[in-house]
Design a protein around this motif. Structure first.
Motif, mmCIF file in Angstrom:
data_model
loop_
_atom_site.group_PDB
_atom_site.id
_atom_site.type_symbol
_atom_site.label_atom_id
_atom_site.label_comp_id
_atom_site.label_asym_id
_atom_site.label_seq_id
_atom_site.Cartn_x
_atom_site.Cartn_y
_atom_site.Cartn_z
ATOM 1 N N UNK A 127 -6.018 8.000 5.077
ATOM 2 C CA UNK A 127 -5.448 8.274 3.798
ATOM 3 C C UNK A 127 -6.126 8.136 2.572
ATOM 4 N N UNK A 128 -6.980 7.002 2.810
ATOM 5 C CA UNK A 128 -8.088 6.697 1.617
ATOM 6 C C UNK A 128 -8.802 7.388 1.790
ATOM 7 N N UNK A 138 -7.050 1.918 -3.711
ATOM 8 C CA UNK A 138 -8.064 1.863 -2.748
ATOM 9 C C UNK A 138 -8.369 0.194 -2.238
ATOM 10 N N UNK A 139 -8.154 -0.630 -3.318
ATOM 11 C CA UNK A 139 -8.511 -2.150 -3.022
ATOM 12 C C UNK A 139 -7.448 -2.570 -2.287
ATOM 13 N N UNK A 140 -6.281 -2.130 -2.506
ATOM 14 C CA UNK A 140 -5.171 -2.694 -1.564
ATOM 15 C C UNK A 140 -5.067 -2.002 -0.297
ATOM 16 N N UNK A 141 -5.383 -0.820 -0.222
ATOM 17 C CA UNK A 141 -5.588 0.071 1.142
ATOM 18 C C UNK A 141 -6.722 -0.555 1.962
ATOM 19 N N UNK A 158 0.834 -1.381 -0.086
ATOM 20 C CA UNK A 158 -0.045 0.140 -0.117
ATOM 21 C C UNK A 158 0.834 1.246 -0.106
ATOM 22 N N UNK A 159 1.810 1.228 0.977
ATOM 23 C CA UNK A 159 2.690 2.446 0.964
ATOM 24 C C UNK A 159 3.485 2.623 -0.253
ATOM 25 N N UNK A 160 3.984 1.593 -1.091
ATOM 26 C CA UNK A 160 4.628 1.782 -2.378
ATOM 27 C C UNK A 160 3.772 2.184 -3.624
ATOM 28 N N UNK A 161 2.462 2.346 -3.356
ATOM 29 C CA UNK A 161 1.467 2.713 -4.390
ATOM 30 C C UNK A 161 1.413 4.321 -4.336
ATOM 31 N N UNK A 162 1.378 4.725 -5.737
ATOM 32 C CA UNK A 162 1.079 6.168 -5.669
ATOM 33 C C UNK A 162 -0.289 6.478 -5.405
#
Length: 181
Positions: free
Chosen positions: A37-38, A12-15, A1-5
């Motif tokens: 954050x989301x 959203x899905x990963x978060x 998650x933290x690696x995604x822009x």
């Protein structure tokens, strides 16, 4: 998650999954950070409500029922949320009210959520509503009722509510049963 822009369509899905895993690990502050954050990006009311349901559990475990009540109340104010999710949010709000609201308001909210969860067959709502009812009963000194709710919870989900059931048994002087558990 933290690696995604932030603009990554998978974020959203990963978060949401990440927040769910963090909630299972009882890392409340991390859950809230991911959820917030989301929520800083526009999403559907359903997605935002799912996030607030995750945040509610984290806030309960962190001992922040005021914030839990505020967030669930805000989420419930939006239309476009599925009935099962709406019922879970209502049950979460009832749980928060067990600590911060008038007992009669909390009890009415928990009973309504239990009935709605039963009607929908939504296990998550039933668990949250039972937990709220157990908390309310314990807070009011109705220890037999608290025991019944926590016993039902242990039956529904397993050992997660074992400590609450044992404490309730001790309050009603059923020490042999408490020792056996």
């Amino acid at each position: 998650f933290e690696g995604l822009a932030e603009a990554d369509p998978l974020r959203p899905e990963v978060g949401e999954e990440y927040a769910g895993f963090l909630a299972q690990a009882q890392r409340g502050a991390d859950v809230i950070a991911v959820v917030d954050a989301l929520l800083s990006q526009p999403h559907s009311a359903e997605f935002d409500a799912r996030l607030q349901a995750l945040a509610a559990r984290a806030l309960w475990l962190m001992g922040l029922p005021d914030e839990m009540a505020r967030r669930t109340g805000n989420a419930l104010a939006h239309s476009g949320i599925s009935k099962p999710l709406r019922s879970r949010l209502k049950a979460s709000r009832a749980l928060a009210l067990s600590r911060v609201g008038p007992p009669e308001t909390a009890l009415a909210a928990a009973e309504a959520a239990l009935a709605e969860g039963d009607m929908l067959g939504d296990r998550a709502t039933l668990v949250l509503a039972r937990e709220a009812l157990g908390e309310i009963a314990r807070n009011e000194g109705r220890h037999l009722a608290a025991y019944e709710h926590f016993h039902e919870l242990r039956t529904l989900v397993g050992a997660s509510y074992l400590a609450e059931e044992i404490a309730a048994l001790q309050f009603i002087d059923r020490f042999d049963e408490a020792d056996a558990l």
